[in-house]
Scaffold this active site. Structure first.
Site, mmCIF file in Angstrom:
data_model
loop_
_atom_site.group_PDB
_atom_site.id
_atom_site.type_symbol
_atom_site.label_atom_id
_atom_site.label_comp_id
_atom_site.label_asym_id
_atom_site.label_seq_id
_atom_site.Cartn_x
_atom_site.Cartn_y
_atom_site.Cartn_z
ATOM 1 N N ASN A 222 0.847 -1.187 0.000
ATOM 2 C CA ASN A 222 0.000 0.000 0.000
ATOM 3 C C ASN A 222 0.887 1.241 0.000
ATOM 4 O O ASN A 222 1.475 1.594 1.022
ATOM 5 C CB ASN A 222 -0.904 -0.033 1.247
ATOM 6 N N TRP A 223 0.958 1.887 -1.152
ATOM 7 C CA TRP A 223 1.827 3.055 -1.274
ATOM 8 C C TRP A 223 1.248 4.314 -0.627
ATOM 9 O O TRP A 223 1.936 5.327 -0.530
ATOM 10 C CB TRP A 223 2.116 3.345 -2.764
ATOM 11 N N LYS A 224 -0.032 4.267 -0.272
ATOM 12 C CA LYS A 224 -0.700 5.448 0.302
ATOM 13 C C LYS A 224 -0.509 6.644 -0.637
ATOM 14 O O LYS A 224 -0.451 6.464 -1.839
ATOM 15 C CB LYS A 224 -0.207 5.711 1.727
ATOM 16 N N HIS B 281 -9.872 1.532 4.578
ATOM 17 C CA HIS B 281 -8.608 1.698 5.319
ATOM 18 C C HIS B 281 -8.837 2.672 6.481
ATOM 19 O O HIS B 281 -9.572 3.649 6.329
ATOM 20 C CB HIS B 281 -7.512 2.215 4.386
ATOM 21 N N GLU C 58 -7.159 5.007 7.624
ATOM 22 C CA GLU C 58 -6.837 6.409 7.321
ATOM 23 C C GLU C 58 -8.001 7.089 6.605
ATOM 24 O O GLU C 58 -8.221 8.288 6.757
ATOM 25 C CB GLU C 58 -5.542 6.471 6.485
ATOM 26 N N GLU D 159 -5.986 -4.819 10.392
ATOM 27 C CA GLU D 159 -4.933 -3.821 10.622
ATOM 28 C C GLU D 159 -5.254 -3.019 11.886
ATOM 29 O O GLU D 159 -6.016 -2.051 11.819
ATOM 30 C CB GLU D 159 -4.859 -2.845 9.441
ATOM 31 N N GLY E 209 2.002 2.215 10.688
ATOM 32 C CA GLY E 209 3.020 3.261 10.564
ATOM 33 C C GLY E 209 3.766 3.570 11.842
ATOM 34 O O GLY E 209 4.467 4.576 11.927
ATOM 35 N N GLY F 99 2.699 -1.185 4.283
ATOM 36 C CA GLY F 99 2.635 0.172 3.739
ATOM 37 C C GLY F 99 4.044 0.687 3.533
ATOM 38 O O GLY F 99 4.613 0.592 2.438
ATOM 39 N N GLY F 100 4.646 1.208 4.608
ATOM 40 C CA GLY F 100 5.985 1.779 4.549
ATOM 41 C C GLY F 100 7.009 0.869 3.884
ATOM 42 O O GLY F 100 7.836 1.326 3.089
HETATM 43 P P1 PGA Z 1 2.459 0.228 7.567
HETATM 44 O O1 PGA Z 1 1.036 0.479 6.875
HETATM 45 O O2 PGA Z 1 2.996 -1.067 7.029
HETATM 46 O O3 PGA Z 1 3.299 1.401 7.157
HETATM 47 O O4 PGA Z 1 2.230 0.150 9.026
HETATM 48 C C1 PGA Z 1 0.126 -0.564 6.671
HETATM 49 C C2 PGA Z 1 -1.170 -0.026 6.101
HETATM 50 O O5 PGA Z 1 -1.608 1.048 6.506
HETATM 51 O O6 PGA Z 1 -1.789 -0.674 5.239
#
Ligand code: PGA
Length: 219
Positions: free
Chosen positions: A9-11, A92, A94, A141, A147, A199-200
């Site tokens: 997930n590149w966000k 998600h 976020e 999650e 993050g 993500g990261g």
């Molecule tokens: P993260 O993000 O690996 O940076 O914790 C995961 C996500 O939000 O899908």
């Protein structure tokens, strides 16, 4: 051997030039299904390059409009996404937190995505959040793990994943939240966990390829 799903997930990261550069540095050594969830602006250039280089990566969007095509300024419909990608992330944390997405809105998004034939990864932060009908994959999650560098324990994640599977009957449930090349094998070696959503750790092509390799070595 269970099939693993690795979804990056590149966000809200990367320009088109940076995305193409990432692809050039991404060397996949395994056959695991890899899906990359990227900003809308990157779907077209990445699809072109993936097709040209014949890289076994599938693409996904990180959100979808709750409405069909039409007078909804700023929205991207499921049909428009399906033109370029096969997957979408819905719900998600976020999006729930920063954009006020409610269970009701998310159900509409799932319905639009299904109509267009998109495969859905539906994110939940626990085992009590409602999962709409028609979801293909759930991502567990925990909000505090996203993050932060503090992942859930593999054992607890496995327990929560088990409860989600029992409650929702969704066959594929993956874990996300501070997954790294170092800890990924601990998660995917758990009985109930069918993959991961980093993500990261997906932003760097070498790190992401190592993560995939480490995940697959165990299976
Ligand atoms: P993260 O993000 O690996 O940076 O914790 C995961 C996500 O939000 O899908």
């Amino acid at each position: 051997m269970k099939k693993l799903l690795i979804a990056g997930n590149w966000k809200s990261n990367k320009t088109a030039r940076e995305a193409i550069e990432w692809l050039g540095n991404f060397k996949l050594e395994t056959q695991a299904p890899v899906v990359l969830f990227v900003p809308f602006t990157l779907l077209y250039p990445l699809k072109q390059e993936i097709d040209r280089l014949q890289i076994p990566i599938e693409l996904g969007a990180q959100d979808v409009s709750p409405f069909p095509d039409g007078a909804y300024t700023g929205e991207v419909s499921a049909r428009q996404i399906k033109d370029l990608a096969d997957w979408v992330i819905i719900g998600h944390s976020e999006r729930r937190k920063h954009f006020g997405e409610t269970d009701e809105i998310l159900e509409k998004k799932v319905s639009q995505a299904r109509l267009a034939g998109l495969q859905i990864i539906y994110c939940v932060g626990d085992d009590v959040t409602v999962v709409p009908q028609g979801v293909d994959t759930v991502a567990y999650e925990p909000v505090w793990a996203i993050g932060t560098g503090k992942s859930d324990t593999p054992e607890n994640a496995n327990t929560v994943v088990g409860v989600i599977k029992a409650k929702t009957h969704v066959p594929v449930v993956i874990y996300g939240g501070s997954v790294t090349p170092e800890n990924v094998s601990l998660f995917v070696s758990q009985e109930g966990i069918d993959g991961v959503l980093p993500g990261g750790a997906s932003l760097d092509p070498i790190k992401f390829a190592t993560l995939i390799k480490n995940a697959c070595n165990l299976r």
